[in-house]
Design a protein around this motif. Structure first.
Motif, PDB file in Angstrom:
ATOM      1  N   ILE A 182       0.878  -1.169   0.000  1.00 30.72           N
ATOM      2  CA  ILE A 182       0.000   0.000   0.000  1.00 30.72           C
ATOM      3  C   ILE A 182       0.914   1.216   0.000  1.00 30.72           C
ATOM      4  N   SER A 183       1.228   1.697  -1.179  1.00 27.21           N
ATOM      5  CA  SER A 183       2.259   2.724  -1.344  1.00 27.21           C
ATOM      6  C   SER A 183       1.928   4.011  -0.601  1.00 27.21           C
ATOM      7  N   ASP A 184       0.639   4.351  -0.495  1.00 27.20           N
ATOM      8  CA  ASP A 184       0.260   5.580   0.198  1.00 27.20           C
ATOM      9  C   ASP A 184       0.688   5.539   1.664  1.00 27.20           C
ATOM     10  N   LEU A 185       0.433   4.394   2.307  1.00 31.86           N
ATOM     11  CA  LEU A 185       0.819   4.258   3.709  1.00 31.86           C
ATOM     12  C   LEU A 185       2.332   4.186   3.867  1.00 31.86           C
ATOM     13  N   THR A 186       3.008   3.519   2.935  1.00 38.20           N
ATOM     14  CA  THR A 186       4.469   3.416   2.995  1.00 38.20           C
ATOM     15  C   THR A 186       5.108   4.794   2.967  1.00 38.20           C
ATOM     16  N   THR A 187       4.705   5.612   2.010  1.00 40.58           N
ATOM     17  CA  THR A 187       5.311   6.945   1.880  1.00 40.58           C
ATOM     18  C   THR A 187       4.887   7.862   3.024  1.00 40.58           C
ATOM     19  N   LEU A 188       3.650   7.705   3.499  1.00 35.37           N
ATOM     20  CA  LEU A 188       3.183   8.526   4.615  1.00 35.37           C
ATOM     21  C   LEU A 188       4.051   8.320   5.847  1.00 35.37           C
ATOM     22  N   ILE A 189       4.235   7.048   6.233  1.00 34.74           N
ATOM     23  CA  ILE A 189       5.017   6.744   7.427  1.00 34.74           C
ATOM     24  C   ILE A 189       6.476   7.124   7.233  1.00 34.74           C
ATOM     25  N   HIS A 190       6.998   6.946   6.018  1.00 34.45           N
ATOM     26  CA  HIS A 190       8.374   7.350   5.726  1.00 34.45           C
ATOM     27  C   HIS A 190       8.542   8.854   5.912  1.00 34.45           C
ATOM     28  N   ASP A 191       7.605   9.633   5.390  1.00 31.86           N
ATOM     29  CA  ASP A 191       7.703  11.089   5.507  1.00 31.86           C
ATOM     30  C   ASP A 191       7.606  11.540   6.962  1.00 31.86           C
ATOM     31  N   ALA A 192       6.680  10.933   7.721  1.00 38.95           N
ATOM     32  CA  ALA A 192       6.526  11.296   9.128  1.00 38.95           C
ATOM     33  C   ALA A 192       7.799  10.987   9.903  1.00 38.95           C
ATOM     34  N   ARG A 193       8.400   9.834   9.596  1.00 39.23           N
ATOM     35  CA  ARG A 193       9.654   9.440  10.250  1.00 39.23           C
ATOM     36  C   ARG A 193      10.767  10.445   9.956  1.00 39.23           C
ATOM     37  N   GLU A 194      10.894  10.848   8.709  1.00 38.57           N
ATOM     38  CA  GLU A 194      11.954  11.775   8.314  1.00 38.57           C
ATOM     39  C   GLU A 194      11.806  13.123   9.019  1.00 38.57           C
ATOM     40  N   VAL A 195      10.555  13.598   9.141  1.00 39.66           N
ATOM     41  CA  VAL A 195      10.316  14.883   9.795  1.00 39.66           C
ATOM     42  C   VAL A 195      10.676  14.806  11.279  1.00 39.66           C
ATOM     43  N   ALA A 196      10.223  13.746  11.965  1.00 40.71           N
ATOM     44  CA  ALA A 196      10.479  13.608  13.398  1.00 40.71           C
ATOM     45  C   ALA A 196      11.968  13.467  13.694  1.00 40.71           C
ATOM     46  N   ILE A 197      12.655  12.617  12.956  1.00 42.16           N
ATOM     47  CA  ILE A 197      14.092  12.422  13.181  1.00 42.16           C
ATOM     48  C   ILE A 197      14.872  13.667  12.784  1.00 42.16           C
ATOM     49  N   GLY A 198      14.412  14.359  11.746  1.00 40.75           N
ATOM     50  CA  GLY A 198      15.066  15.603  11.343  1.00 40.75           C
ATOM     51  C   GLY A 198      15.037  16.637  12.453  1.00 40.75           C
ATOM     52  N   ARG A 199      13.931  16.673  13.206  1.00 41.81           N
ATOM     53  CA  ARG A 199      13.833  17.612  14.330  1.00 41.81           C
ATOM     54  C   ARG A 199      14.801  17.239  15.441  1.00 41.81           C
ATOM     55  N   LEU A 249      -5.149   9.504  10.495  1.00 40.36           N
ATOM     56  CA  LEU A 249      -4.036  10.198  11.122  1.00 40.36           C
ATOM     57  C   LEU A 249      -3.061   9.195  11.721  1.00 40.36           C
ATOM     58  N   VAL A 250      -1.764   9.520  11.652  1.00 39.80           N
ATOM     59  CA  VAL A 250      -0.752   8.670  12.254  1.00 39.80           C
ATOM     60  C   VAL A 250       0.256   9.557  12.978  1.00 39.80           C
ATOM     61  N   GLU A 251       0.676   9.119  14.178  1.00 42.84           N
ATOM     62  CA  GLU A 251       1.718   9.843  14.917  1.00 42.84           C
ATOM     63  C   GLU A 251       3.007   9.051  14.851  1.00 42.84           C
ATOM     64  N   PHE A 252       4.077   9.731  14.513  1.00 37.50           N
ATOM     65  CA  PHE A 252       5.402   9.134  14.590  1.00 37.50           C
ATOM     66  C   PHE A 252       6.163   9.878  15.683  1.00 37.50           C
ATOM     67  N   LEU A 253       6.635   9.141  16.687  1.00 37.17           N
ATOM     68  CA  LEU A 253       7.327   9.725  17.827  1.00 37.17           C
ATOM     69  C   LEU A 253       8.749   9.183  17.903  1.00 37.17           C
ATOM     70  N   ALA A 254       9.705  10.072  18.048  1.00 37.15           N
ATOM     71  CA  ALA A 254      11.114   9.690  18.180  1.00 37.15           C
ATOM     72  C   ALA A 254      11.662  10.269  19.488  1.00 37.15           C
ATOM     73  N   ILE A 255      12.347   9.438  20.279  1.00 37.91           N
ATOM     74  CA  ILE A 255      12.924   9.846  21.563  1.00 37.91           C
ATOM     75  C   ILE A 255      14.360   9.328  21.647  1.00 37.91           C
ATOM     76  N   GLY A 256      15.283  10.171  22.052  1.00 36.58           N
ATOM     77  CA  GLY A 256      16.669   9.753  22.228  1.00 36.58           C
ATOM     78  C   GLY A 256      17.424  10.747  23.087  1.00 36.58           C
ATOM     79  N   THR A 257      18.629  10.388  23.497  1.00 41.03           N
ATOM     80  CA  THR A 257      19.445  11.239  24.360  1.00 41.03           C
ATOM     81  C   THR A 257      20.634  11.791  23.584  1.00 41.03           C
ATOM     82  N   ALA A 258      20.742  13.109  23.554  1.00 41.22           N
ATOM     83  CA  ALA A 258      21.889  13.760  22.931  1.00 41.22           C
ATOM     84  C   ALA A 258      23.069  13.694  23.889  1.00 41.22           C
TER      85      ALA A 258
END
Length: 379
Positions: free
Chosen positions: A287-304, A331-340
């Protein structure tokens, strides 16, 4: 009389290496009426979303009262500190019990004058094993600290947020609400640490739960003092969600945590994308729409995360954990957490190797009871 402790054999061994012996289990609780919170929450459901301050304050007040009672009991026992502190909320027909439980640690033998300043009474959120790792890495425990926020997601920034769910892409109104709430909880745990003279909060654990019609995000950790950290961190303590073993390992390499980084990105598949995905679910294939959606959300969250780490002068972001949650309405939430982290002169460990007792995971030996419980059978 026999002493009753919540410390495991491995924890007792680790604490003995730091000149502590096990003491009694201590408990503090407070039962409060919380029925009035339902009305408060319902009044926020149709708003733009954000913190419900009266609910946050009511929960915080109940926790503080229960925690103080646990501390008082430990001090009556003559404890040097309390480790393995855990807190719970339990509902009883409209009433809520706030509960804290921990195990006392006693000074093992006389305390010399040079060791006395580091042996003041403390409370620690970590297990005895994690506490060993923290102490060996130079993080002397001071106080169990927590930061919480009760919030409503509302309708995502009002009419504009709702309209944006009809098109594909990030809904910044939603992302802003989720990011703001998570950072408020982190700011509050830092404020508590600053108040007790700490320059670090280590072993932070985060939990989000649905409670009395609202969401509550709770962060708990141990405020600590590491003399190797620069003076600037007394005003703005470093924060870390690394485990005790990870913190010890990074410290042995000369790295110190700078800040716990959190980034949420809320994306909408859009009305058209939602329909296409629904039809594709009946056929085999991607399901290409979902694949690209989650990929884009991941890139934005990790980019921040990367941008914030760069602004802090950090060298790496480690222990990154990612979570994906479906929020409904495409709607989908992608959450990224890590320690700098970054290298700081003077950061290190006391012993060249961790004892195996600080690494081995304790296993539950109570498997099935007579109370209708079936505990998780790990290991």
């Amino acid at each position: 009389m026999a002493m009753v402790t919540g410390l495991s054999g491995n924890e007792i061994y680790c604490m003995a290496l730091k000149h502590y012996s096990p003491g009694e289990i201590v408990v503090g609780n407070s039962v409060q009426s919380m029925g009035f919170l339902g009305g408060m929450v319902s009044g926020f459901k149709n708003m733009a979303g954000g913190e419900i301050e009266p609910v946050t304050e009511a929960i915080e007040s109940g926790r503080i009262k229960a925690f103080e009672r646990m501390v008082a009991e430990a001090q009556r026992e003559g404890a040097a500190g309390v480790t393995g502190v855990t807190g719970e909320l339990m509902d009883f027909v409209g009433n809520t019990e706030f509960l804290f439980v921990g195990s006392c640690l006693m000074n093992d033998g006389p305390i010399s004058a040079e060791r006395a300043p580091s042996r003041a009474f403390f409370t620690s959120a970590g297990s005895g094993q994690e506490l060993y790792c923290n102490i060996d890495a130079g993080y002397a425990p001071l106080h169990h600290v927590f930061g919480n926020i009760a919030y409503s997601t509302g309708i995502g920034g009002g009419i504009m947020g709702s309209l944006k769910t009809l098109v594909r892409g990030e809904i910044t109104e939603y992302s802003d609400i989720f990011n703001a709430t998570r950072h408020k909880a982190l700011d509050r745990i830092v404020a508590q640490a600053r108040g007790c003279g700490a320059n670090a909060v280590v072993g932070i654990r985060t939990n989000v739960r649905f409670w009395h019609g609202a969401h509550e995000m709770l962060m708990t950790g141990t405020a600590a003092r590491n003399p190797a950290l620069p003076d600037q961190y007394l005003n703005n303590p470093v924060t870390s969600d690394l485990t005790g073993e990870e913190l010890w390992a990074m410290s042995s390499l000369g790295y110190a945590p700078v800040k716990l980084l959190i980034s949420a990105s809320i994306y909408s598949l859009g009305m058209a994308g939602g329909l296409k995905a629904a039809f594709k679910a009946f056929t085999k294939g991607e399901i290409s729409d979902l694949t690209t959606l989650i990929h884009d959300a991941r890139e934005v969250a990790i980019g921040r995360l990367k941008s914030e780490a760069d602004a802090l002068g950090a060298q790496d972001v480690v222990g990154v954990k990612t979570y994906i949650a479906e929020l409904g309405s495409s709607l989908v939430e992608f959450l990224a957490i890590g320690t700098a982290i970054k290298k700081i002169d003077g950061v290190g460990v006391t012993t060249p190797q961790l004892p195996v007792h600080a690494i081995v995971s304790d296993k539950d030996t109570w498997i099935d009871g007579t109370f209708g419980l079936s505990l998780d059978r790990n290991g």
